[in-house]
Enzyme design. Structure first.
Site, PDB file in Angstrom:
ATOM      1  N   ASP A  25       0.859  -1.187   0.000  1.00  0.00           N
ATOM      2  CA  ASP A  25       0.000   0.000   0.000  1.00  0.00           C
ATOM      3  C   ASP A  25       0.896   1.239   0.000  1.00  0.00           C
ATOM      4  OD1 ASP A  25      -3.271   0.209   1.141  1.00  0.00           O
ATOM      5  OD2 ASP A  25      -2.081   1.995   0.754  1.00  0.00           O
ATOM      6  N   SER A  43      -1.709   6.371   0.244  1.00  0.00           N
ATOM      7  CA  SER A  43      -2.265   7.630  -0.257  1.00  0.00           C
ATOM      8  C   SER A  43      -3.682   7.799   0.285  1.00  0.00           C
ATOM      9  CB  SER A  43      -2.252   7.670  -1.785  1.00  0.00           C
ATOM     10  OG  SER A  43      -3.030   6.625  -2.304  1.00  0.00           O
ATOM     11  N   ASP A  52       4.053   1.676  -4.024  1.00  0.00           N
ATOM     12  CA  ASP A  52       3.103   2.195  -5.008  1.00  0.00           C
ATOM     13  C   ASP A  52       3.098   1.204  -6.175  1.00  0.00           C
ATOM     14  OD1 ASP A  52       1.876   3.501  -7.130  1.00  0.00           O
ATOM     15  OD2 ASP A  52       2.543   5.476  -6.443  1.00  0.00           O
ATOM     16  N   ALA A  86      -5.895   1.005  -6.188  1.00  0.00           N
ATOM     17  CA  ALA A  86      -6.410   1.765  -7.328  1.00  0.00           C
ATOM     18  C   ALA A  86      -6.764   3.179  -6.927  1.00  0.00           C
ATOM     19  CB  ALA A  86      -7.661   1.083  -7.885  1.00  0.00           C
ATOM     20  N   TYR A 108     -11.986   5.981 -15.901  1.00  0.00           N
ATOM     21  CA  TYR A 108     -11.944   4.923 -14.872  1.00  0.00           C
ATOM     22  C   TYR A 108     -12.484   3.605 -15.447  1.00  0.00           C
ATOM     23  CZ  TYR A 108     -13.081   2.512 -10.496  1.00  0.00           C
ATOM     24  OH  TYR A 108     -13.174   1.597  -9.486  1.00  0.00           O
ATOM     25  N   LYS A 122     -10.345   0.157 -16.148  1.00  0.00           N
ATOM     26  CA  LYS A 122     -10.722  -1.127 -15.543  1.00  0.00           C
ATOM     27  C   LYS A 122     -10.948  -2.170 -16.630  1.00  0.00           C
ATOM     28  CE  LYS A 122     -10.766  -0.359 -11.041  1.00  0.00           C
ATOM     29  NZ  LYS A 122      -9.954  -1.145 -10.097  1.00  0.00           N
ATOM     30  N   ILE A 136     -27.267  16.196  -3.315  1.00  0.00           N
ATOM     31  CA  ILE A 136     -27.440  15.181  -4.357  1.00  0.00           C
ATOM     32  C   ILE A 136     -27.045  15.788  -5.691  1.00  0.00           C
ATOM     33  CG2 ILE A 136     -29.192  13.913  -5.657  1.00  0.00           C
ATOM     34  CD1 ILE A 136     -30.635  13.419  -3.039  1.00  0.00           C
ATOM     35  N   PHE A 137     -26.186  15.104  -6.432  1.00  0.00           N
ATOM     36  CA  PHE A 137     -25.798  15.573  -7.763  1.00  0.00           C
ATOM     37  C   PHE A 137     -26.842  15.105  -8.763  1.00  0.00           C
ATOM     38  CE2 PHE A 137     -21.589  15.094  -5.553  1.00  0.00           C
ATOM     39  CZ  PHE A 137     -21.419  16.462  -5.349  1.00  0.00           C
ATOM     40  N   ARG A 177     -28.173   2.997  -7.981  1.00  0.00           N
ATOM     41  CA  ARG A 177     -26.957   2.205  -7.775  1.00  0.00           C
ATOM     42  C   ARG A 177     -27.343   0.922  -7.042  1.00  0.00           C
ATOM     43  NH1 ARG A 177     -25.508   5.542 -10.809  1.00  0.00           N
ATOM     44  NH2 ARG A 177     -23.612   6.814 -10.805  1.00  0.00           N
TER      45      ARG A 177
HETATM   46  C1  UD2 Z   1     -18.628   3.818  -7.590  1.00  0.00           C
HETATM   47  C2  UD2 Z   1     -17.206   3.590  -7.141  1.00  0.00           C
HETATM   48  C3  UD2 Z   1     -16.330   3.323  -8.314  1.00  0.00           C
HETATM   49  C4  UD2 Z   1     -16.915   2.270  -9.243  1.00  0.00           C
HETATM   50  C5  UD2 Z   1     -18.399   2.514  -9.515  1.00  0.00           C
HETATM   51  C6  UD2 Z   1     -19.071   1.311 -10.171  1.00  0.00           C
HETATM   52  C7  UD2 Z   1     -16.698   4.838  -5.094  1.00  0.00           C
HETATM   53  C8  UD2 Z   1     -16.082   6.059  -4.502  1.00  0.00           C
HETATM   54  N1  UD2 Z   1     -16.684   4.758  -6.435  1.00  0.00           N
HETATM   55  O1  UD2 Z   1     -18.697   5.004  -8.408  1.00  0.00           O
HETATM   56  O2  UD2 Z   1     -15.052   2.930  -7.859  1.00  0.00           O
HETATM   57  O3  UD2 Z   1     -16.667   1.007  -8.772  1.00  0.00           O
HETATM   58  O4  UD2 Z   1     -19.126   2.726  -8.327  1.00  0.00           O
HETATM   59  O5  UD2 Z   1     -20.264   1.726 -10.758  1.00  0.00           O
HETATM   60  O6  UD2 Z   1     -17.145   3.946  -4.409  1.00  0.00           O
HETATM   61  N2  UD2 Z   1     -23.536  11.387  -5.108  1.00  0.00           N
HETATM   62  C9  UD2 Z   1     -24.340  12.420  -4.620  1.00  0.00           C
HETATM   63  N3  UD2 Z   1     -23.840  13.180  -3.600  1.00  0.00           N
HETATM   64  C10 UD2 Z   1     -22.614  12.980  -3.033  1.00  0.00           C
HETATM   65  C11 UD2 Z   1     -21.806  11.930  -3.556  1.00  0.00           C
HETATM   66  C12 UD2 Z   1     -22.303  11.153  -4.593  1.00  0.00           C
HETATM   67  O7  UD2 Z   1     -25.448  12.648  -5.114  1.00  0.00           O
HETATM   68  O8  UD2 Z   1     -22.245  13.711  -2.096  1.00  0.00           O
HETATM   69  C13 UD2 Z   1     -24.096  10.552  -6.182  1.00  0.00           C
HETATM   70  C14 UD2 Z   1     -23.213  10.519  -7.403  1.00  0.00           C
HETATM   71  O9  UD2 Z   1     -23.498  11.604  -8.254  1.00  0.00           O
HETATM   72  C15 UD2 Z   1     -23.598   9.171  -8.010  1.00  0.00           C
HETATM   73  C16 UD2 Z   1     -23.937   8.308  -6.792  1.00  0.00           C
HETATM   74  O10 UD2 Z   1     -24.146   9.200  -5.705  1.00  0.00           O
HETATM   75  O11 UD2 Z   1     -24.724   9.276  -8.837  1.00  0.00           O
HETATM   76  C17 UD2 Z   1     -22.836   7.356  -6.422  1.00  0.00           C
HETATM   77  O12 UD2 Z   1     -21.627   8.077  -6.396  1.00  0.00           O
HETATM   78  P1  UD2 Z   1     -20.271   7.454  -5.806  1.00  0.00           P
HETATM   79  O13 UD2 Z   1     -19.215   8.485  -5.980  1.00  0.00           O
HETATM   80  O14 UD2 Z   1     -20.507   6.896  -4.462  1.00  0.00           O
HETATM   81  O15 UD2 Z   1     -20.010   6.182  -6.717  1.00  0.00           O
HETATM   82  P2  UD2 Z   1     -19.993   5.945  -8.310  1.00  0.00           P
HETATM   83  O16 UD2 Z   1     -21.218   5.198  -8.670  1.00  0.00           O
HETATM   84  O17 UD2 Z   1     -19.643   7.188  -9.060  1.00  0.00           O
END
Ligand code: UD2
Length: 316
Positions: free
Chosen positions: A37, A40, A62, A89, A155, A159, A215-216, A223
């Site tokens: 690890d 980071s 790294d 990663a 990303y 992957k 919420i974005f 999810r």
């Molecule tokens: C997650 C994983 C990524 C990948 C992916 C698989 C994380 C950090 N990332 O990406 O590695 O495996 O899944 O599909 O676990 N959101 C909000 N408000 C916030 C933060 C997030 O609305 O404060 C929304 C965001 O816009 C998205 C959803 O929540 O629609 C999930 O976001 P995320 O960053 O937890 O994970 P994601 O799906 O981008």
């Protein structure tokens, strides 16, 4: 480190969120573990319970710069590495959109370094943390593994490129591998401190403190949130599995919208956090739900932890 008869497993990213839970399970089930690890985002505190246990060895490394040098003294002392779990990663989709070259060097480059080590030393199995991000915006839901992958972020591309490299090394260099496509993993030790952190860690942290949740987008995006304990079960099963070139989704087969998730977390905290909206983020997928037949039928794993139980464990 004693007990040389125990199998030696390397966990890259082993001080991180999923990595440290993986280390716990592997040591508990009779392995010696070497964590690589670069700290980071990983933390020694995640591995504190093994601090004085000689079944764990930690090397600062790294992976995107190679792993031979870090592992040379380890294997000289302990014997060859039997298996590798490659989790190290850059984990943020959004970060990859802003920094595609970093993402490629860390995520694709890191995988190539792991594979080169596995090829050169005859590692018996590599288990790789791939992602649902390889699919992009798919029309078929729940998404099956054999659908055409069309990632919409660097990303997801990196992957997918890593998966292709694993397949190539399996076929051409006989390095047995399984790649697991993680959906949205959550649970204790997921770090909420970065804007790129997983949404459940951010929402839980803020709701507990009575702060507002952002919420974005409209929150209609969905999810498939899978609890880290179930993900570790999939990793452990893949490590044991004698098959090579297996690809399996790791999710629950259920989806929830981000808006519903926010409301559930606020409710579980018995709080009054306001929920507001900001513009949607670039490079994000809209819907995500895993088809989980292969996880069950090939690896014998079912993600049984409910969202609410997992959230309770996360909220502590
Ligand atoms: C997650 C994983 C990524 C990948 C992916 C698989 C994380 C950090 N990332 O990406 O590695 O495996 O899944 O599909 O676990 N959101 C909000 N408000 C916030 C933060 C997030 O609305 O404060 C929304 C965001 O816009 C998205 C959803 O929540 O629609 C999930 O976001 P995320 O960053 O937890 O994970 P994601 O799906 O981008």
């Amino acid at each position: 480190m004693t007990a040389p008869s125990l199998p030696l497993v390397v966990v890259t990213g082993g001080a991180g969120f999923i990595g440290s839970h993986t280390v716990d399970r592997l040591i508990e089930s009779g392995h010696r573990v070497v964590v690589l690890d670069n700290f980071s985002t990983g933390k020694r505190a995640n591995l504190a319970r093994w601090a004085t246990d000689d079944r764990l060895r930690i090397e600062v490394c790294d992976v995107s710069h190679g792993i031979f040098a870090a592992l040379a003294p380890v294997t000289a002392a302990l014997g060859p590495v039997e298996r590798i779990v490659h989790l190290a990663a850059q984990v943020s989709v959004v970060h990859s959109v802003a920094n595609p070259l970093v993402d490629m060097q860390v995520n694709y480059g890191g995988t190539l370094h792991v594979l080169e080590y596995a090829r050169a030393t005859g590692v018996k199995k590599v288990v790789f943390a791939s992602s649902a991000a390889v699919y992009g915006d798919v029309t078929e839901m729940p998404v099956p593994e054999d659908i055409k992958c069309a990632p919409v972020s660097p990303y997801g591309i990196d992957k997918l490129a890593s998966e292709l490299a694993l397949d190539y090394y399996a076929v051409v260099h006989a390095v047995p591998a399984t790649w697991l496509r993680f959906f949205n993993v959550f649970g204790p030790r997921q770090d909420p401190s970065s804007p790129y952190s997983g949404v459940i860690s951010i929402f839980s942290d803020r709701a507990r403190a009575g702060k507002g949740l952002t919420i974005f987008g409209d929150g209609g995006q969905t999810r498939d949130f899978v609890y880290v304990g179930d993900v570790v079960s999939a990793i452990a099963a893949a490590l044991r599995d004698g098959n090579s070139r297996v690809v399996a989704n790791v999710g629950t087969g259920r989806e929830i919208s981000v808006l519903e998730l926010a409301r559930t977390i606020v409710e579980l905290c018995a709080g009054s956090s306001a929920i507001t909206h900001a513009p949607a983020r670039a490079g994000e997928i809209l819907k995500s739900r895993a088809r989980v037949d292969r996880l069950r039928d090939v690896l014998g794993v079912v993600a049984t932890t409910s969202l609410v139980d997992g959230l309770r464990a996360t909220l502590g």
